[in-house]
Design a protein around this motif. Structure first.
Motif, PDB file in Angstrom:
ATOM      1  N   LYS A   1      86.305  54.613  39.973  1.00  0.00           N
ATOM      2  CA  LYS A   1      86.196  54.269  41.605  1.00  0.00           C
ATOM      3  C   LYS A   1      87.364  55.187  42.329  1.00  0.00           C
ATOM      4  O   LYS A   1      86.952  55.849  43.334  1.00  0.00           O
ATOM      5  CB  LYS A   1      86.281  52.911  41.894  1.00  0.00           C
ATOM      6  N   VAL A   2      88.527  55.001  41.852  1.00  0.00           N
ATOM      7  CA  VAL A   2      89.541  55.613  42.376  1.00  0.00           C
ATOM      8  C   VAL A   2      89.485  57.303  42.412  1.00  0.00           C
ATOM      9  O   VAL A   2      89.580  57.979  43.517  1.00  0.00           O
ATOM     10  CB  VAL A   2      91.002  55.442  42.059  1.00  0.00           C
TER      11      VAL A   2
ATOM     12  N   SER B   1      87.023  58.623  44.813  1.00  0.00           N
ATOM     13  CA  SER B   1      87.262  58.654  46.321  1.00  0.00           C
ATOM     14  C   SER B   1      88.072  60.009  46.745  1.00  0.00           C
ATOM     15  O   SER B   1      88.178  60.374  47.742  1.00  0.00           O
ATOM     16  CB  SER B   1      88.365  57.377  46.399  1.00  0.00           C
TER      17      SER B   1
ATOM     18  N   ILE C   1      79.482  61.346  42.703  1.00  0.00           N
ATOM     19  CA  ILE C   1      79.547  60.424  43.863  1.00  0.00           C
ATOM     20  C   ILE C   1      78.107  59.885  44.531  1.00  0.00           C
ATOM     21  O   ILE C   1      78.073  58.967  44.958  1.00  0.00           O
ATOM     22  CB  ILE C   1      80.152  61.417  45.030  1.00  0.00           C
TER      23      ILE C   1
ATOM     24  N   ASP D   1      77.456  56.115  45.140  1.00  0.00           N
ATOM     25  CA  ASP D   1      77.191  55.637  46.105  1.00  0.00           C
ATOM     26  C   ASP D   1      75.548  54.712  46.049  1.00  0.00           C
ATOM     27  O   ASP D   1      75.314  53.814  46.742  1.00  0.00           O
ATOM     28  CB  ASP D   1      76.538  56.834  47.203  1.00  0.00           C
TER      29      ASP D   1
ATOM     30  N   THR E   1      89.572  48.990  49.843  1.00  0.00           N
ATOM     31  CA  THR E   1      88.103  49.449  49.805  1.00  0.00           C
ATOM     32  C   THR E   1      87.879  50.547  50.955  1.00  0.00           C
ATOM     33  O   THR E   1      86.956  51.169  50.773  1.00  0.00           O
ATOM     34  CB  THR E   1      87.350  48.114  49.774  1.00  0.00           C
ATOM     35  N   SER E   2      88.652  50.622  51.979  1.00  0.00           N
ATOM     36  CA  SER E   2      88.341  51.456  52.961  1.00  0.00           C
ATOM     37  C   SER E   2      88.419  52.921  52.862  1.00  0.00           C
ATOM     38  O   SER E   2      88.079  53.828  53.269  1.00  0.00           O
ATOM     39  CB  SER E   2      89.280  51.138  54.214  1.00  0.00           C
ATOM     40  N   LEU E   3      89.107  53.218  51.290  1.00  0.00           N
ATOM     41  CA  LEU E   3      89.270  54.536  51.019  1.00  0.00           C
ATOM     42  C   LEU E   3      87.942  54.945  50.315  1.00  0.00           C
ATOM     43  O   LEU E   3      87.904  56.407  50.041  1.00  0.00           O
ATOM     44  CB  LEU E   3      90.467  54.604  49.971  1.00  0.00           C
ATOM     45  N   VAL E   4      86.933  54.291  49.953  1.00  0.00           N
ATOM     46  CA  VAL E   4      85.754  54.450  49.371  1.00  0.00           C
ATOM     47  C   VAL E   4      85.042  55.473  50.293  1.00  0.00           C
ATOM     48  O   VAL E   4      84.762  55.085  51.395  1.00  0.00           O
ATOM     49  CB  VAL E   4      84.863  53.364  48.847  1.00  0.00           C
ATOM     50  N   PRO E   5      84.578  56.806  49.955  1.00  0.00           N
ATOM     51  CA  PRO E   5      84.005  57.628  50.704  1.00  0.00           C
ATOM     52  C   PRO E   5      82.690  57.042  51.390  1.00  0.00           C
ATOM     53  O   PRO E   5      82.526  57.417  52.572  1.00  0.00           O
ATOM     54  CB  PRO E   5      83.794  58.613  49.754  1.00  0.00           C
TER      55      PRO E   5
ATOM     56  N   GLN F   1      83.766  55.144  54.356  1.00  0.00           N
ATOM     57  CA  GLN F   1      84.130  56.076  55.550  1.00  0.00           C
ATOM     58  C   GLN F   1      82.904  56.660  55.930  1.00  0.00           C
ATOM     59  O   GLN F   1      82.917  56.777  57.438  1.00  0.00           O
ATOM     60  CB  GLN F   1      84.926  57.314  54.937  1.00  0.00           C
TER      61      GLN F   1
END
Length: 424
Positions: A314-315, A318, A340, A344, A381-385, A388
């Motif tokens: 997951k990281v 990102s 990705i 998604d 979790t806000s870093l997950v594309p 965003q």
């Protein structure tokens, strides 16, 4: 003695504590630790600690060959009435006692930093511990309050986590703004619509500035569970067939695999009855090697190490378009290329729930998009594309801001000392 207050963000994945000097009105430092506890298989000698908290818990657990009891995502059991206690090393621990171990570790480190004991804290809590369920929310709040008491805090106030994040963001502003704050953590996604004004920083009464708050019980752990279901469970026999009676072939129950997709449900396998059922499925499947992986996972307590690999994937996704979900241990071999777009797709159901809730939140509180000056996203979790992308597509003309995704809430909680004033 210094007048000190602690702002504590007890999180599903990480926990943070900001030390606030009330006289100087500044944060001295912030301490961050993983919300992990490891109980070694062999009890410690009398008089010494029989558990390890934080980053060293991971190392000790791995060094001990992943034996003993390793506990993560403890925050999620706060609202579970079905969880009353667990027995570890011949001692019973309830939810409050487990949480207290993490709060006590934070307090000990902070007390050492300031050279005195601080018993005053503003502790964060999600808007809803378990969606909009009042009885579960009350239970979780009561348990968290008891945990704070057990950890040594006798002056405690609670603040919604996204409000804490908002006050941290306010410190960076030069003018008044109407802000939608989204705090996306491991367990929950919380929203707050707030009026922030740098001229009001430190004011006692901020009630009128807090326009609306709400939340949904979906976070980074939900994404990891969805990924485990899609990409991990086939390696543990999700499609295994067994001969129930001669000539009658069935597929093993899917419920077995739902329980390896959620860390807090791993204890489902502790009972002798379920272990016997699993052994029977294995026998009647003709000793299916993938189903054998499930037995190995359970018997050797490998859940955390598998989820570490999922987290790593997951990281990586990102910051890049492709990753490989790899895991190799005790004859369990997983290798899955993931891009990705596929990731998604895997988390899309949870993303849609967040998007739907956000729309409902705005409508319910009569918040027009045109009235929002800026967005502030915080939490790991806000870093997950895809997250965003979700916010940028929903609010294409509004600037998206972010602070320190892991310490913003704790800092904002520390700035909430006004909660101790009369009237709160």
């Amino acid at each position: 003695m210094k007048k000190i207050l602690y702002g504590i963000d007890f999180g599903t994945t990480n926990s943070a504590l900001s030390i606030y000097d009330e006289e100087k009105k500044e944060i001295l430092t912030t301490i961050l630790i993983p919300s992990l506890i490891y109980f070694p298989e062999t009890s410690a000698s009398e008089g010494s600690l029989n558990y390890i908290v934080g980053e060293t818990a991971i190392d000790a657990y791995l060094e001990d060959g992943m034996k003993g009891r390793f506990i993560k995502s403890i925050k999620q059991i706060l609202s579970r009435s079905s969880f009353t206690e667990t027995r570890i090393q011949n001692k019973r621990y309830n939810a409050s006692q487990l949480v207290a171990l993490i709060l006590k570790e934070l307090k000990t480190r902070a007390d050492q930093f300031i050279g005195q004991s601080c018993t005053k804290a503003v502790i964060g809590r999600p808007v809803f511990f378990d969606d909009d369920n009042t009885s579960k929310d009350t239970l979780a709040q009561t348990r968290l309050n008891k945990a704070a008491e057990l950890a040594g805090f006798d002056q405690v106030r609670f603040q919604f986590e996204p409000i804490g994040a908002a006050f941290a963001y306010e410190k960076t502003l030069t003018k008044k703004e109407h802000v939608l704050v989204a705090d996306l953590g491991g367990g929950t996604t919380d929203f707050t619509y707030v009026i922030l004004d740098p001229n009001k920083t430190g004011n006692i009464d901020r009630k009128e500035d807090l326009v609306a708050s709400g939340g949904i019980y979906i976070g980074g752990d939900s994404f990891d569970s969805a990924f485990m279901w899609e990409k991990g469970t086939p390696y543990f026999g999700k499609y295994t067939q067994y001969e129930a009676t001669p000539g009658k072939v069935l597929t093993v129950p899917k419920s077995l695999f739902a329980n390896i997709c959620s860390w807090d449900k791993m204890n489902f396998f502790n009972g002798l009855k379920i272990k016997k059922e699993i052994e029977d499925y294995y026998y009647f499947s003709g000793n299916d090697p993938k189903f054998k992986n499930l037995i190995t996972l359970i018997d050797h307590n490998l859940g955390y190490s598998v989820f570490q690999s999922i987290e790593k994937t997951k990281v990586e996704l990102s910051f890049q378009d492709h990753s490989c979900f790899e895991y190799s241990n005790m004859n369990i071999d997983i290798k899955e290329e993931v891009d990705i777009a596929e990731y998604d797709r895997i988390i899309d159901k949870d993303l849609q729930k967040i998007a739907h809730y956000m729309t409902e939140f705005l409508q319910k509180n009569n918040i027009q998009e045109s009235a929002i000056d800026s967005l502030f996203l915080t939490g790991g979790t806000s870093l997950v594309p895809a997250i965003q992308k979700l916010f940028k597509s929903k609010f294409p003309h509004i600037k998206v801001n972010s602070g320190d995704n892991f310490t913003s809430v704790a800092k904002g909680l520390a700035y909430s000392s006004y909660l101790f004033e009369d009237g709160y």
